[in-house]
Structures are given as C-alpha cells and as structure tokens.
Design an enzyme around this catalytic site. Sequence first.
Site, PDB file in Angstrom:
ATOM      1  N   CYS A  87       0.966 -38.974  44.293  1.00  0.00           N
ATOM      2  CA  CYS A  87       1.346 -37.583  44.240  1.00  0.00           C
ATOM      3  C   CYS A  87       0.147 -36.962  44.081  1.00  0.00           C
ATOM      4  O   CYS A  87      -0.186 -36.781  42.934  1.00  0.00           O
ATOM      5  CB  CYS A  87       2.467 -37.229  43.296  1.00  0.00           C
ATOM      6  SG  CYS A  87       2.854 -35.539  43.347  1.00  0.00           S
TER       7      CYS A  87
ATOM      8  N   CYS B  75       1.143 -33.238  41.931  1.00  0.00           N
ATOM      9  CA  CYS B  75       1.364 -33.320  40.596  1.00  0.00           C
ATOM     10  C   CYS B  75       1.637 -34.641  39.960  1.00  0.00           C
ATOM     11  O   CYS B  75       0.816 -35.549  40.043  1.00  0.00           O
ATOM     12  CB  CYS B  75       2.629 -32.322  40.427  1.00  0.00           C
ATOM     13  SG  CYS B  75       4.150 -32.654  41.622  1.00  0.00           S
ATOM     14  N   SER B  76       3.123 -34.919  39.793  1.00  0.00           N
ATOM     15  CA  SER B  76       3.469 -36.317  39.625  1.00  0.00           C
ATOM     16  C   SER B  76       4.777 -36.802  40.062  1.00  0.00           C
ATOM     17  O   SER B  76       5.451 -37.650  39.282  1.00  0.00           O
ATOM     18  CB  SER B  76       3.126 -36.443  38.065  1.00  0.00           C
ATOM     19  OG  SER B  76       4.069 -35.718  37.378  1.00  0.00           O
ATOM     20  N   CYS B  77       4.955 -36.267  41.187  1.00  0.00           N
ATOM     21  CA  CYS B  77       6.417 -36.830  41.764  1.00  0.00           C
ATOM     22  C   CYS B  77       6.676 -38.232  41.877  1.00  0.00           C
ATOM     23  O   CYS B  77       5.433 -38.914  42.397  1.00  0.00           O
ATOM     24  CB  CYS B  77       6.525 -36.039  43.231  1.00  0.00           C
ATOM     25  SG  CYS B  77       6.759 -34.364  43.218  1.00  0.00           S
TER      26      CYS B  77
END
Length: 205
Positions: free
Chosen positions: A107, A110-112
């Site tokens: 991702c 962000c950090s999906c």
Amino acid sequence: MSHDHDDHHHAPPDAVAVRVKAIEGLLAEKGLVDPAAMDEMIDIFANRVGPQIGANLVARAWTEPEFKARLLRDANEVLEELEIPRLQAEDLIVLENTPTLHHVVVCTLCSCYPWGVLGLPPNWYKAPGYRSRVVREPRRVLKEFGYDVPADVEIRVWDSTAELRYMVLPMRPAGTEGMGVEELTALVTRDSMIGVSALGTPVTA
C-alpha cells in the site's frame, strides 16, 4: 531505505517491549483499559482473525479446484458464505502465483491491508521504505527478504487502497500431495500471502 530483514521479522527490541508493557500497566492501573479485554483483542487478531483464516483459504484452494476457481473469481462472495468479516467493508482480490508469475502486495499511500484474512499487518509493511521501494525495485526487495525470484519469473506489484485489498495465493509446495487441509494450512505463512516469500518444499520421509 536500508531494509534490515532481521529487524522486520524478529521480536521487538527489549527496550520497546518493556515500554509497551509499562504503558499497558499504567493504563490498567488508571482503569482506562481492561487487561483481559486487551488480551482478548490481541488473541482475536493474532490467532482467530488471521493469518490462519487466510492460510485455510489457501489450503482449501490447493485441495478443492472448484473452491479455488470461486475464490479467484469472487473472493468477496466466498468470504460472505464463510462468514469471514471484511472489517472495513473493503473488497478482496486473490492473486494466484504460477511458475512464471509472482505477485507482491503493498500500500503505497498508507498501510491498507486485508485484516480479515491476514490479521495484524507486520511493521515492515507499514514502513515508508517498503512502500516506496517494492514498487520501484521489487526483485531486489524480495531478495532482501530472502526470496531470490528467478529471472524468468515476472513480478507484478499490486497497490492496495481503502476500498480494495489483495491476498496472494502462493504455489503449493512439492511433496504435499498426500496432505489434508489442516496440514497444509500449517505450512502457509503470512509473508507468502503478501508475496514477499515463497513456500519451500516440506521435508518428506
């Protein structure tokens, strides 16, 4: 970024672990958190939500051709039937690795991450270095993880979003033909379902 594989995959430094426990203790003393509830939540995400759920999906796909076809065609439908939660109402796409094609997930914004099938994301997945480098130089990054992708294998990088998440279906290891779903589930790793590692061949008698 200097990608330190050992830092990413070993336990946190003692100082960090001690600090976390101290903060947890203070919050509990002030009555802000219930230690039992906290332990329950950790157990849910670490052991019941995933990555065991994803590993079981992989094992079933390896042993049930019809299930595999459905999982690859519409993973969301399969999750609904199995009552596996999509914690943020995100859609999931399952990507199949083959002898000539390897998938890896990131991702970049962000950090999906597909929490419902893989549990808590590893720290390195959220690190800016991984998020930027794996897109530009995936073969090199995977080698730093210990996975040297053969030159004749294509690597495709998939960028997750808030609405769309990905999970990799790794190739079934050789020598596992006689194993059942439970045994196969135990072989599947979180990293293989992100695509930064490959499953090795089990030792056979």
